[in-house]
Design an enzyme around this catalytic site. Structure first.
Site, PDB file in Angstrom:
ATOM      1  N   GLU A   1     -54.290  60.620  46.673  1.00 22.92           N
ATOM      2  CA  GLU A   1     -55.477  60.924  47.497  1.00 22.92           C
ATOM      3  C   GLU A   1     -53.831  59.975  48.597  1.00 22.92           C
ATOM      4  O   GLU A   1     -54.159  58.847  48.301  1.00 22.92           O
ATOM      5  CB  GLU A   1     -56.211  61.255  48.196  1.00 22.92           C
ATOM      6  CG  GLU A   1     -56.579  60.720  49.227  1.00 22.92           C
ATOM      7  CD  GLU A   1     -58.590  61.477  49.788  1.00 22.92           C
ATOM      8  OE1 GLU A   1     -59.093  61.139  48.812  1.00 22.92           O
ATOM      9  OE2 GLU A   1     -58.050  61.421  50.720  1.00 22.92           O
TER      10      GLU A   1
ATOM     11  N   LYS B   1     -65.696  64.677  39.326  1.00 24.04           N
ATOM     12  CA  LYS B   1     -64.899  63.445  39.507  1.00 24.04           C
ATOM     13  C   LYS B   1     -66.158  62.094  40.264  1.00 24.04           C
ATOM     14  O   LYS B   1     -66.205  62.321  40.282  1.00 24.04           O
ATOM     15  CB  LYS B   1     -64.324  64.422  40.928  1.00 24.04           C
ATOM     16  CG  LYS B   1     -62.716  63.558  41.315  1.00 24.04           C
ATOM     17  CD  LYS B   1     -61.892  64.057  42.304  1.00 24.04           C
ATOM     18  CE  LYS B   1     -62.898  64.066  43.568  1.00 24.04           C
ATOM     19  NZ  LYS B   1     -63.319  63.007  44.244  1.00 24.04           N
TER      20      LYS B   1
ATOM     21  N   SER C   1     -67.439  65.107  51.106  1.00 27.72           N
ATOM     22  CA  SER C   1     -67.252  64.564  51.926  1.00 27.72           C
ATOM     23  C   SER C   1     -68.253  65.671  52.949  1.00 27.72           C
ATOM     24  O   SER C   1     -67.691  65.832  53.992  1.00 27.72           O
ATOM     25  CB  SER C   1     -65.604  65.584  52.377  1.00 27.72           C
ATOM     26  OG  SER C   1     -65.604  66.981  51.647  1.00 27.72           O
TER      27      SER C   1
HETATM   28  O1  KIV Z   1     -65.047  64.751  48.779  1.00 28.39           O
HETATM   29  C1  KIV Z   1     -64.000  64.700  49.176  1.00 28.39           C
HETATM   30  O2  KIV Z   1     -63.737  66.526  49.192  1.00 28.39           O
HETATM   31  C2  KIV Z   1     -62.611  64.777  48.329  1.00 28.39           C
HETATM   32  C3  KIV Z   1     -61.940  65.250  48.625  1.00 28.39           C
HETATM   33  C4  KIV Z   1     -60.183  64.066  49.203  1.00 28.39           C
HETATM   34  C5  KIV Z   1     -61.089  66.439  48.184  1.00 28.39           C
HETATM   35  O3  KIV Z   1     -63.085  64.119  47.000  1.00 28.39           O
END
Ligand code: KIV
Length: 283
Positions: free
Chosen positions: A183, A114, A46
């Protein structure tokens, strides 16, 4: 703050103590978040939208994220730090995924990485875990797939889609992920996923029944106004305060109020006098 590990997070789920998760992209914000006792920091892709002004997360690269992740780790040595695998750093093949994830672990001191997706990323998840990289899953609205999803839209809102998502969560857990971020899904879906899972399920727009809550720090502090998702609660209006302060500075300079005597360096009177003498002999 005691070091937050995967065991701390699991304990919190078992004890029904909500987990807190925010994004951060730099050293000062990381320091603030660790001081506040936030459990998890994600250096999210993000950053592309909040900090670099892109209209999606797709242009973000490993080389962009690595120095930001290093800065965050310096500012927050004890949080559970997650590196966010950028678009096309894990989709092409498992070998590339392992190399890129390894950079987050070795160069930044991350606790996990992630990646987005369900059944379609299981082989990659398993390859990462075999290579000793803890993995956090991300289901529901997965921003790297906006072209497929047709925009930033809530997911799992009909029974079939919800069931598929619930199955994806189970498959990810069976593949070995240590946590899942869910999400933009209805609370019913969040509840079922969290109840069925043995691992922590943290929601960002997944209702109140999950094991913890995540927000993008620029959203919750009022520092990003291009758009505001329904799930965001604003805890401050920092952006407005910044503009106010900048305006006060501008007016102060224009009116001659800044700098004042207390902002100036002193010179001994004798030196000042000597300088005046010296200047008489120069042009
Ligand atoms: O990139 C990001 O900030 C995310 C959000 C959904 C937490 O993946």
């Amino acid at each position: 703050m005691k070091k937050v590990t995967v065991h701390t997070l699991l304990e919190k789920k078992r004890a029904k103590q909500p987990i807190t998760w925010l994004t951060a992209y730099d050293f000062p914000m990381a320091q603030f978040e660790e001081k506040a006792g936030i459990d998890i920091i994600l250096v999210g892709d993000s950053i592309g939208m909040t900090t670099f002004g892109y209209d999606s997360t797709l242009p973000v690269t490993m080389d962009l994220l690595i120095p930001h992740t290093q800065a965050v780790r310096k500012g927050a040595p004890n949080v559970f730090l997650i590196g966010d695998m950028p678009y096309m750093t894990y989709q092409v093949c498992a070998q590339e995924a392992v190399r890129n994830a390894g950079r987050f672990m070795a160069e930044c001191g991350c606790d996990a990485v992630k990646l987005e997706g369900g059944r379609e990323v299981l082989d990659t998840v398993k390859a990462l875990i075999r290579a000793t990289v803890p993995v956090v899953g991300h289901l529901g609205l997965t921003p790297q797939s906006i072209a497929m999803l047709g925009g930033f839209k809530a997911q799992g809102r009909d029974a079939d889609a919800a069931l598929r998502l619930i199955e994806d969560a189970r498959m990810l857990e069976e593949a070995g992920v240590c946590m899942i971020l869910l999400e933009a899904v209805p609370p019913e879906v969040g509840k079922v996923v969290a109840e069925r899972a043995g691992i922590p399920i943290v929601g960002i727009g997944a209702g109140p029944h999950v094991d913890g809550q995540c927000l993008i720090v620029h959203d919750m502090l009022g520092m990003f106004d291009a758009f505001t998702p329904k799930f965001v609660k604003k805890y401050a209006a920092i952006g407005e305060q910044i503009v106010k302060a900048l305006n006060v500075f501008k007016e102060d300079v224009k009116a001659g109020g800044f700098p004042a005597a207390e902002h100036c360096y002193g010179m001994p009177e004798a030196e000042s006098q000597k300088l005046r003498q010296l200047l008489k002999n120069t042009k």
